[in-house]
Motif scaffolding. Structure first.
Motif, short mmCIF file in Angstrom:
data_model
loop_
_atom_site.label_atom_id
_atom_site.label_comp_id
_atom_site.label_asym_id
_atom_site.label_seq_id
_atom_site.Cartn_x
_atom_site.Cartn_y
_atom_site.Cartn_z
N ARG A 57 53.58 37.55 32.81
CA ARG A 57 53.58 38.69 31.95
C ARG A 57 52.45 38.61 30.93
NH1 ARG A 57 55.66 38.52 26.92
NH2 ARG A 57 55.83 40.40 25.72
N ARG A 58 52.07 37.35 30.61
CA ARG A 58 50.95 37.17 29.37
C ARG A 58 49.71 37.82 30.16
NH1 ARG A 58 51.89 33.11 25.90
NH2 ARG A 58 49.46 33.08 25.31
N LEU A 59 49.39 37.15 31.41
CA LEU A 59 48.28 37.38 32.06
C LEU A 59 48.05 38.94 32.34
CD1 LEU A 59 48.11 34.48 35.01
CD2 LEU A 59 46.47 35.08 32.96
N MET A 60 48.82 39.64 32.88
CA MET A 60 49.07 40.93 33.12
C MET A 60 48.70 41.82 31.90
SD MET A 60 48.83 41.42 36.34
CE MET A 60 49.62 43.15 36.80
N GLN A 61 49.23 41.46 30.76
CA GLN A 61 49.08 42.29 29.39
C GLN A 61 47.67 42.05 29.10
OE1 GLN A 61 52.44 41.15 27.25
NE2 GLN A 61 53.32 42.88 27.84
N ALA A 62 47.00 40.65 29.03
CA ALA A 62 45.75 40.32 28.69
C ALA A 62 44.78 41.15 29.55
CB ALA A 62 45.74 38.56 28.66
N LEU A 63 45.02 41.00 30.83
CA LEU A 63 43.80 41.65 31.58
C LEU A 63 43.77 43.19 31.44
CD1 LEU A 63 44.49 39.24 34.82
CD2 LEU A 63 42.63 39.53 33.39
N TYR A 64 44.93 43.54 30.99
CA TYR A 64 44.94 45.29 30.90
C TYR A 64 45.22 45.45 29.51
CZ TYR A 64 44.36 45.21 36.09
OH TYR A 64 44.34 45.07 37.37
N PRO A 65 44.52 45.07 28.73
CA PRO A 65 44.89 45.44 27.16
C PRO A 65 44.87 46.98 26.72
CG PRO A 65 42.64 44.94 27.09
CD PRO A 65 43.21 44.84 28.81
N ALA A 66 44.39 47.88 27.52
CA ALA A 66 44.40 49.24 27.03
C ALA A 66 45.36 50.11 27.91
CB ALA A 66 42.93 49.71 27.16
N GLY A 67 46.01 49.62 28.86
CA GLY A 67 46.78 50.57 29.57
C GLY A 67 47.68 49.59 30.38
N VAL A 68 48.64 50.16 31.20
CA VAL A 68 49.51 49.76 32.12
C VAL A 68 48.74 48.99 33.09
CG1 VAL A 68 51.38 50.10 33.88
CG2 VAL A 68 51.00 51.74 31.90
N PRO A 69 49.26 47.58 33.11
CA PRO A 69 48.76 46.71 34.34
C PRO A 69 48.69 47.19 35.61
CG PRO A 69 49.96 45.38 32.82
CD PRO A 69 50.22 46.88 32.48
N GLN A 70 47.78 47.03 36.46
CA GLN A 70 47.57 47.34 37.79
C GLN A 70 48.36 46.29 38.90
OE1 GLN A 70 46.96 50.90 38.68
NE2 GLN A 70 47.51 50.68 36.52
N ARG A 71 49.13 46.52 39.69
CA ARG A 71 49.72 45.51 40.51
C ARG A 71 48.88 45.70 41.72
NH1 ARG A 71 53.52 44.53 44.44
NH2 ARG A 71 54.77 42.54 44.13
N GLY A 72 48.48 44.58 42.33
CA GLY A 72 47.79 44.53 43.46
C GLY A 72 46.32 44.37 43.19
N GLY A 73 45.85 44.73 41.74
CA GLY A 73 44.52 44.49 41.52
C GLY A 73 44.04 43.07 40.99
N VAL A 74 44.74 42.08 41.10
CA VAL A 74 44.44 40.71 40.29
C VAL A 74 44.38 39.75 41.53
CG1 VAL A 74 45.08 38.97 38.67
CG2 VAL A 74 45.44 41.44 38.18
N TYR A 75 43.22 39.00 41.31
CA TYR A 75 42.87 37.81 42.02
C TYR A 75 43.50 36.53 41.20
CZ TYR A 75 40.14 33.94 44.19
OH TYR A 75 39.63 32.52 44.62
N LEU A 76 44.29 35.86 41.74
CA LEU A 76 44.73 34.22 41.68
C LEU A 76 44.00 33.16 42.09
CD1 LEU A 76 48.35 35.30 40.78
CD2 LEU A 76 46.50 35.58 39.15
N ALA A 77 43.78 32.37 41.34
CA ALA A 77 43.17 30.93 41.99
C ALA A 77 43.69 29.78 41.45
CB ALA A 77 41.52 30.91 41.85
N PHE A 78 44.60 29.07 42.11
CA PHE A 78 45.31 27.80 41.50
C PHE A 78 44.35 26.78 41.58
CE2 PHE A 78 49.10 30.57 41.69
CZ PHE A 78 49.72 29.90 40.67
N ALA A 79 44.18 25.83 40.61
CA ALA A 79 43.52 24.65 40.89
C ALA A 79 44.09 23.61 41.75
CB ALA A 79 43.45 23.87 39.37
N ALA A 80 45.41 23.58 41.90
CA ALA A 80 46.13 22.76 42.71
C ALA A 80 46.54 23.44 44.07
CB ALA A 80 47.63 22.30 42.09
N ALA A 81 46.76 22.38 45.09
CA ALA A 81 47.17 22.84 46.38
C ALA A 81 48.74 23.47 46.25
CB ALA A 81 47.36 21.73 47.29
#
Length: 210
Positions: A57-81
């Protein structure tokens, strides 16, 4: 189905999914996710599920501060396996909220709306997670510190009694209440706590998405 009452008090997240809109359900493409959705996905409620939900929730709101967050438009990379610690559980909850999927995800329609390979693991780095908008390249590094919300000291002896088969009905109930008490604090008292979840901008090669 009966969930603890505080589930309904936890903040929800509304996103717009352009693929869902194209396919006509929901017709406006708006999806609202609540904590109970993450619990249904995981099959249980625990601090890992709760903190991953808060993180998403925090990530989506921070990445889209000016509008509704877009599902399917974010790339996630975890450091761990994926199979390291609780990474796989965190990823499942984040995939629910963001639409990002690994190699088995939706491949798209006519070269659009793809979700495959928007979720990757084992990339190393100084933060546990890197999240990047596919359209603008805006990127955030995220770290999670669950020690900010410690467990009740009475919980571990009760857990041991439950797992060993030594606990009676009252002890099992007491354990469940303490367990969900920590979840409640994560969701309600620390939903916007920068000490629990630290977000900071990424730049340069760190922010590169596929």
């Amino acid at each position: 189905m009966s969930f603890p009452a505080f589930f309904e008090q936890a903040p929800c997240l509304t996103v717009h999914d352009p693929l869902a809109e194209l396919l006509g359900a929901p017709v406006d493409g708006l999806l609202t996710y609540c904590y109970a959705d993450a619990v249904r996905l995981a099959g249980h409620s625990c601090p890992t599920v709760a903190s991953a939900y808060v993180l998403g929730r925090r990530l989506m709101q921070a990445l889209y501060p000016a509008g509704v967050p877009q599902r399917g438009g974010v790339y996630l990379a975890f450091a761990a396996a994926c199979d390291s610690g609780v990474t796989g559980v965190q990823a499942a909850v984040l995939s629910l909220l963001t639409g990002a999927a690994a190699e088995g995800g939706f491949k798209g329609l006519g070269g659009q709306y793809g979700r495959r390979n928007l979720l990757r693991f084992g990339l190393g780095g100084q933060s546990c997670l890197l999240a990047t908008r596919c359209d603008t390249g805006a990127s955030l590094m995220a770290d999670l510190d669950l020690s900010v919300v410690p467990a009740d000291p009475a919980m571990m002896p009760l857990m041991q009694a439950c797992l060993s088969g030594q606990a009676g009905a009252e002890e099992r109930r007491a354990f469940g209440l303490l367990w969900q008490g920590r979840v409640r604090r994560i969701l309600l008292d620390h939903a916007d706590d920068p000490a629990l979840i630290r977000l900071r901008p990424a730049s340069g090669a760190q922010a590169d998405a596929p």
